[in-house]
Scaffold this active site. Structure first.
Site, PDB file in Angstrom:
ATOM      1  N   GLY A  82     -55.161  36.940 -12.954  1.00 36.81           N
ATOM      2  CA  GLY A  82     -55.104  38.322 -12.485  1.00 36.81           C
ATOM      3  C   GLY A  82     -53.774  38.656 -11.837  1.00 36.81           C
ATOM      4  O   GLY A  82     -53.040  37.764 -11.386  1.00 36.81           O
TER       5      GLY A  82
ATOM      6  N   HIS B  35     -66.630  37.918  -9.884  1.00 32.72           N
ATOM      7  CA  HIS B  35     -65.733  36.946 -10.526  1.00 32.72           C
ATOM      8  C   HIS B  35     -65.138  35.929  -9.552  1.00 32.72           C
ATOM      9  O   HIS B  35     -64.857  34.799  -9.944  1.00 32.72           O
ATOM     10  CB  HIS B  35     -64.616  37.700 -11.248  1.00 32.72           C
ATOM     11  CG  HIS B  35     -63.834  36.860 -12.208  1.00 32.72           C
ATOM     12  ND1 HIS B  35     -64.419  36.085 -13.187  1.00 32.72           N
ATOM     13  CD2 HIS B  35     -62.487  36.660 -12.334  1.00 32.72           C
ATOM     14  CE1 HIS B  35     -63.489  35.463 -13.887  1.00 32.72           C
ATOM     15  NE2 HIS B  35     -62.311  35.789 -13.385  1.00 32.72           N
TER      16      HIS B  35
END
Length: 270
Positions: free
Chosen positions: A29, A242
């Site tokens: 990310g 997540h």
């Protein structure tokens, strides 16, 4: 924070604790670093030698130009780093993209891996992807932006947790500032590589940990990995998305310690 020569670049890492080695591998990310993913967990693992890596192209580790799939490229550099640090064999803990890197290492270098802990790992896609889950859509959109906005980071971070109160301003700011470090651009979506054909090569005992409400690498993607890795087991945490290691840190630490204390993988387990 230190760095180690991996041949074509320096890999940045943080080392904490003493004992059997554990290598921690973060996700892909925007703004991800080893310590942003795992810094809050390390106090529970100080009886291990923890090597927390910034993978190539994230944090302060540069990304050399390569046409190789990112997961494959990163796995090779992590193995080189282990060798340079005198680590013959280690437990690997990988989150998302880092989980894919850990699987790749276990496939290619089984003798280097004791046990695997994979939190919603990447690298194994369903046959109907794309379309992408909303978390991956936002990740790719952020990567593609010429100058990403802080609010886009805030939206991304809020999507990573079930309890949005955990998406603190300090966390958002940390991730946003880290995301602005310049690395070579990636195609969107990036070429992470496909690990599906080689799942059966993972001989290490493997713990899959998933947030039930994950909107980035959804729980529906788990069965293919669970069925493909011979010695895999799955733990699912409810009310969690997540970032399992962040959102449910006490449970995560307990589950992982219990699993790692099962002992080093015997040769017969491979």
């Amino acid at each position: 924070m230190s760095s180690v020569d991996v041949g074509d670049a320096q890999l940045v890492y943080t080392e904490v604790g003493t004992g059997s080695p554990v290598v921690w591998l973060h996700g892909s990310g925007p703004g991800a670093t080893g310590m942003s993913n795992f810094g809050g967990n390390l106090a529970a693992f100080r009886d291990y030698r923890n090597i927390v890596v910034d993978l190539p192209g994230w944090g302060r580790s540069p990304r050399p130009a390569t046409d190789e799939p990112l997961t494959f490229h990163a796995a090779e550099r992590v193995v080189r780093a282990m060798g340079a640090l005198g680590i013959e064999r280690a437990h690997l803990v990988g989150n998302s993209y880092g989980g894919g890197v850990a699987m790749r290492i276990a496939m290619q270098y089984p003798e280097r891996v004791d046990r695997l802990v994979l939190m919603a790992p990447g690298g194994v896609l369903p046959t109907d992807a794309p379309p992408w889950p909303v978390g991956l859509e936002r990740l790719f959109a952020y990567m593609a932006a010429e100058k990403p906005a802080r609010e886009a980071m805030a939206e991304f971070v809020r999507l990573m947790v079930f309890d949005e109160a955990l998406a603190t301003e300090a966390l958002i700011e940390e991730r946003y500032e880290a995301s602005l470090r310049v690395h070579p651009e990636l195609p969107i979506p990036p070429n992470f590589g496909d690990l599906t054909p080689d799942l059966g090569l993972v001989g290490a005992p493997t713990l899959l940990v998933w947030g039930r409400e994950d909107q980035t690498v959804p729980l529906t993607w788990a069965p293919k990995i669970l069925a493909g890795i011979p010695h895999a087991e799955l733990r699912v945490l409810p009310h969690c998305r997540h970032w399992v290691q962040y959102e449910r840190a006490p449970e995560f630490n307990h589950i992982v310690r219990e699993f790692l204390q099962g002992g080093a993988a015997a040769a017969s387990e491979g």
